[in-house]
Design an enzyme around this catalytic site. Sequence first.
Site, PDB file in Angstrom:
ATOM      1  N   GLU A   1      -5.154   3.286  -0.537  1.00  0.00           N
ATOM      2  CA  GLU A   1      -6.266   2.353  -0.445  1.00  0.00           C
ATOM      3  C   GLU A   1      -5.843   0.922  -0.739  1.00  0.00           C
ATOM      4  O   GLU A   1      -6.307  -0.025  -0.096  1.00  0.00           O
ATOM      5  CB  GLU A   1      -7.337   2.788  -1.454  1.00  0.00           C
ATOM      6  CG  GLU A   1      -8.736   2.342  -1.123  1.00  0.00           C
ATOM      7  CD  GLU A   1      -9.732   2.959  -2.098  1.00  0.00           C
ATOM      8  OE1 GLU A   1     -10.517   2.191  -2.646  1.00  0.00           O
ATOM      9  OE2 GLU A   1      -9.682   4.189  -2.300  1.00  0.00           O
ATOM     10  N   ASP A   2      -4.941   0.739  -1.721  1.00  0.00           N
ATOM     11  CA  ASP A   2      -4.663  -0.608  -2.232  1.00  0.00           C
ATOM     12  C   ASP A   2      -3.259  -1.126  -1.934  1.00  0.00           C
ATOM     13  O   ASP A   2      -2.918  -2.247  -2.327  1.00  0.00           O
ATOM     14  CB  ASP A   2      -4.876  -0.633  -3.757  1.00  0.00           C
ATOM     15  CG  ASP A   2      -6.321  -0.342  -4.134  1.00  0.00           C
ATOM     16  OD1 ASP A   2      -7.199  -0.610  -3.309  1.00  0.00           O
ATOM     17  OD2 ASP A   2      -6.561   0.159  -5.254  1.00  0.00           O
TER      18      ASP A   2
END
Length: 717
Positions: free
Chosen positions: A84-85
């Site tokens: 996600e990051d």
Amino acid sequence: MPHDGEVLPGGIDSLCVAVASYLEPEFQSDIRRAYHFAAAAHGEQKRRSGEPYITHPLAVAAIMAEMHMDHQCIMAALLHDVLEDTGVSKAELSQYFSEEVAELVDGVSKLAQINVTSREHAQAENLRKMLLAMTRDIRVILLKLADRLHNMRTLRYVAREKQRRIAHETLEIYAPIANRLGMNSIRTELQGLGFQALYPLRHRVLEAAVKRARGNRKEIVRGIQDSIAQRLAQEGLEGIVEGREKSLYSLYVKMQDKHRSLSEVMDLYAFRIVVDSADTCYRALGIVHNLYKPVPGKFKDYIAIPKANGYQSLHTVLFGPYGVPIEVQIRTHDMDRVAEAGIAAHWLYKSGSGRVSGSAQRRAREWLKGLLEIQQDAGDSLEFLENVKVDLFPDEVYVFTPKGKIMILARGATAVDFAYAVHTDVGNHCVAAKIDRRLAPLSTPLENGQNVEIITAPTARPNPSWLNFVVTGKARANIRHYLKNLKREESIQLGRRLLNKHLLSYSLTLDDIPPDRLQFLLKEFELESVDQLLEAIGLGNRPALLVARRLVPALEEKEGEKKSGADPTYRPLKIKGTEGMVVTFAKCCRPIPGDPIRGFVTAGRGVVIHTERCKNLAEFRRRPERWTEVEWADEVQAEFPVEVRVDVENRRGVLATVAAAISDTDTNIDNVSVNDRDGAICSILFTLEVRSRYQLARLMRRIRALDMVLRIVRSKH
């Protein structure tokens, strides 16, 4: 284990010490590898608290280690934010670690890009993705709960509005999921943190009030605890007796739900007795019932009939000293562990074998199976989320099938909910129910211990009115799915009839249209199939007249326009009254067979039928493309509502006399209202079910012949 945002002292070393008690050394080296990979991927990223980002995955992994989760789950916890990051892909995770770890990480990762119109849709879509991943591997939800728990512990670092949103989502979705999976300790902490973040002032006031009240209670609690322990010892039973305090959130909910003050909800003293075996539980129950008198109707045996989440215990309420009620829970050490940790209590992932055991896990898998069925039948993510929320009700009712099998349903569940819980086909075809061997309405709410038998018929179908009383997500999703499909089929059929009606003016039918012409139009309208086009026409989202014109080549259209006025093949749409949900009859004029009628195509509703003299038609006349010529079919089988106003002399028994006259004509009365006009005369408004104008005329002649009737007219709004 550290709370708030602190990283474990010693970081990865402390985590490896924590898992060393139950994992092999080679697995610990895999965990170290995952840590270094995650630390490198997150690099210089910081949390809102200012700490290095890797502190969050480490804290989540520590929570998983407390649950004694397997090494792959600990690795996934360390890696859970890299998709996600950071720039890491799922394929890289699979290659560097394993497909299983990559799937776990992907299951808790939010969708990168979602084409949605609102935050609610995004939330629903992400939750749907996570829950479906959870049905493939139940560890996904344990990972997500640990992630949410640490985020809640550090929630004070984010903006106030975001705090409220995350806390609301936690109380509405994640805490109930933890409860549904029997994970009491995580549920309690999530609720406490969520309550504190969502209502900080209420939390502070309630906390202070509880602290003030606690001083007076300590002596009473200690005295009762000692009395129970002494009596158990006298009878030769070994057990741990402890006083329990209700959490602030449970006190707050009870105050809200029951509209009671704090002193009233704190008036209950709670104790837990933990013993060595189920047999001893029942002996301990007899001892406490001898010590203090039980309150009738307040005993629950969750050992013989466990809760849906696998929870087992004996519950009883007693009349204690000083007249205070005492709530006692009696369970074994194993039951206590399951009550606190739920599906994580007996985790048996051994060297990646991937098997779980125990009643909590079995029940969790049954729930997940039900989620899959709801997902298949739900229209969109918001509907799916709504049905899941319905299914997270904490209260249950326990009923029996005719063969003695126990079915666990949400409190307030009806015979229809029971039918769908047995099987989707049973629900779709149910016509009646027997409760304790007596016929009962399908809407009857079920009670604990009842024996329920469902009567089915092959031709029976779900009724839209069932949605007004069913409470389980599975029943709601299945009924909606059936009605949606039914409406779609009806829309396609109506769309075909409407389109063919307009194509007939060019001496064509849909079958005569070249396939390439159809494909061209479908591409232009961004539709995938002819059925989608016909459905859009039937629902009124695309006017049949305009679609017909686009399908007919320009030359044929001109020729068709010349002869359409006199073309004998141009016929109005025949209305039979059995078209279903895509043909509706306007309530403003209530048309019945025999009335001259007009059809107006309305987006989402299909064709709405009005009488030609309806006053509401004026506003539609400026949209001729929406009109469609209609007429009644030669044989109309359905019955139609019509309103009749009868002015009568105000005598005793006049309503009964008029109603009897209507009944003599074999006409059904839907509704009656009486308006007393001036004392001597009153008006009675009947809503009747008739098949045609001829039946209505015969009925009106019959009523007019009554000597107390002054006037009878058909109401037209």
